[in-house]
Design an enzyme around this catalytic site. Sequence first.
Site, PDB file in Angstrom:
ATOM      1  N   GLU A 122      -6.350  -8.044  -0.747  1.00 32.39           N
ATOM      2  CA  GLU A 122      -6.780  -8.185   0.418  1.00 32.39           C
ATOM      3  C   GLU A 122      -8.443  -7.821   0.779  1.00 32.39           C
ATOM      4  OE1 GLU A 122      -4.974  -5.379   3.293  1.00 32.39           O
ATOM      5  OE2 GLU A 122      -2.796  -6.114   2.553  1.00 32.39           O
ATOM      6  N   GLU A 141       0.604  -1.118  -0.110  1.00 35.47           N
ATOM      7  CA  GLU A 141      -0.071   0.099   0.003  1.00 35.47           C
ATOM      8  C   GLU A 141       0.745   1.177   0.196  1.00 35.47           C
ATOM      9  OE1 GLU A 141      -2.801  -0.301   3.200  1.00 35.47           O
ATOM     10  OE2 GLU A 141      -3.933  -1.754   2.211  1.00 35.47           O
TER      11      GLU A 141
END
Length: 692
Positions: free
Chosen positions: A318, A165
């Site tokens: 995710e 991320e």
Amino acid sequence: MTSEQRTHTPEHRLKRLHERLGGIAYGGDYNPEQWPRAVWDEDVRLMKEAGVNLVTLAVFSWSRLETADGVYDFGWLDEIMDLLHANGIGVDLATPDAVPPAWLIARHPDILPVLADGSTFGFGSRQHFDVSHPAYRAKSLAMAEKMGERYAAHPALCMWHVNNEYGPVSYGPHADRAFREWLQAKYGNLDELNRAWSTDVWGQVYSDWAQVNAPAQPRTWSNPSRRLDYHRFTSDSMLAHYKAERDILRRHTSDLPVVTNFMRFYKNNDYWAWAAEEDAAALDIYPDPREEDAHVAAALNFDLMRSLRKGQPWLVMEQATAAVSQWSVNVSKLPGKMRLGSYQAIAQGADSILFFQWRQAKGGTERFHSGMVNHAGPDTRVFREVCELGRELKNLAGITGARSTAKVALVFDWDCWWALELGNSPRSDLNYAQEVLRLYRPFFDANITVDFVDTTSDLHHYSLVVLPASYLLTDDAARNIEEYVAGGGRLVASYLSGIVDQDNTIRLGGYPGALRNVLGAWSEELHPLAADAETVKLSTADGGTASAGYWTEHLHTTSADVLASYASGRLAGSPAVTRNSFGRGTAVYLSARVDNTFLEELLDAERTAAGIRPELDAPLGVQARRRTGDGRSYLLVLNHNDAPARVDVGAGGTDVLTRTRITGAVELAANGVLVLEEAAEEHVRTHAETGR
């Protein structure tokens, strides 16, 4: 092109991944270092029970892999890699540089990012680095080299996962230096920089490169062109670091996919540029279970991921099984919602279903974020749903690699996003992502597949293109749009499109300057409505009525026809919505934020006139998507309603999950899923009818 280059394309790397896994990737982040060694054996036993075939390792493990400067300990990672392989579970191995360890920060405290107000980002979270810091770059690249050397030949290794991320923005001295270098490469000289940034406004002229720095917090407002360039620089600098790690890993394993994980509606990084450098787009997606229509925003993000690499299948990296700790009220997903959301991602092009995380943490910030195995253990509703989904996905191996086809394109552009939300505009509260979502939703509700494009994309194979608040358009982008419409395309442009050029300076001669010719209309003044609840009435050319709120413009036509006019307020009698014939095509302009009913009817009329039909006629809340490839066609039907819905699937096909033949009208359970493998001849006939 060599034989190896032809073999080692992103498509071939992904195909090899799914062949190794036996179909769709299923599993999630695994953090064995958080648990005693005795738990590992139970973990792999439960993974096999759940049908897990891929786990992500080492995302946050830098401090365990390099315990001090140059002191590496890979023993525990060797052991878990061996254990997973022995149990038939593949590994997506991460480089752990999202979390520089405490010893590195103690040695180089200026690795920590400096915020715009001059304060320093503290240690104790994650993403606590300035990507421009030379020591951070050197140490993280050294770790990638060590991991590439050590695990390139390990039989468990299936894929590489770089960082996690990406996103921290810094305004410190290292970012200053890197920003100047980036600007020198872009502009070449200070005269060109001063021109692009309009620095004569407020006397901000630069006479030496040493005077140029990151746009830290000013006394009042800051130069919007400078800030736009800083957004571009930030994305580029993080991408450059990703590419450096990717190249190291690829040198060791040229046949394995390399990715990093994107985020939902994430503003800091231009994912068009990033996706071009990756083997697949990979998304972390966490809809808020409290929102009844959260699946619509999720759908937009899924279609965006599918579009970033021109229709190539993408990866869910995710998602949550139940509760998501990032929300202020941590509501758990209701039974069936995790399964439904997973199939929605597959319907919209995903070839993996991965979760964060395998085992719910008992400590740390995310201890209330659900896992595949939660605090109560495996004898739970969540783990039973995890196991059932794992069994079902084994039946969908044939869908991997299949794609979707769209004839509608929506523009989603990070330059537009950055420029539009810099403030100092007629409506500084405008949310670009919500504007895009508003124009996306009518197509989603009608079961029309949508591609996303940026302003440089080839538009000519689309029958309808929509510009939602495309505030910044370059000269090339404007020409691209004009050529598309002139060639027979249909365009719908909303307010706040084409206002500024690539330097974030206003296009003169009336708004929307870049689109005046193709729209056959121009505005002399922008009139945002003063209060959120304020509305004005509209009268339509066919004698109907509508309304508008939030935004209006004083619009004039040059060649366009008027579809709706303002019927109240200061602009009463002026055009509000127009349609212009331009070459062989047409262009509609919405100078106001029209009400939802009018917007839906307008977009429905435009796509119908373009010959675009739904994948399936179905009740509201029932989503249908089709994926095709290698002579196979799959129709996925998803009921997002909390009540049963009746759907006519026509000639239907074979239910992949039950292996039974399904035709005609069927009742889909609340939150239910139907996956049909269609006969090849039915697929050809259906696509001929819909014009796809």
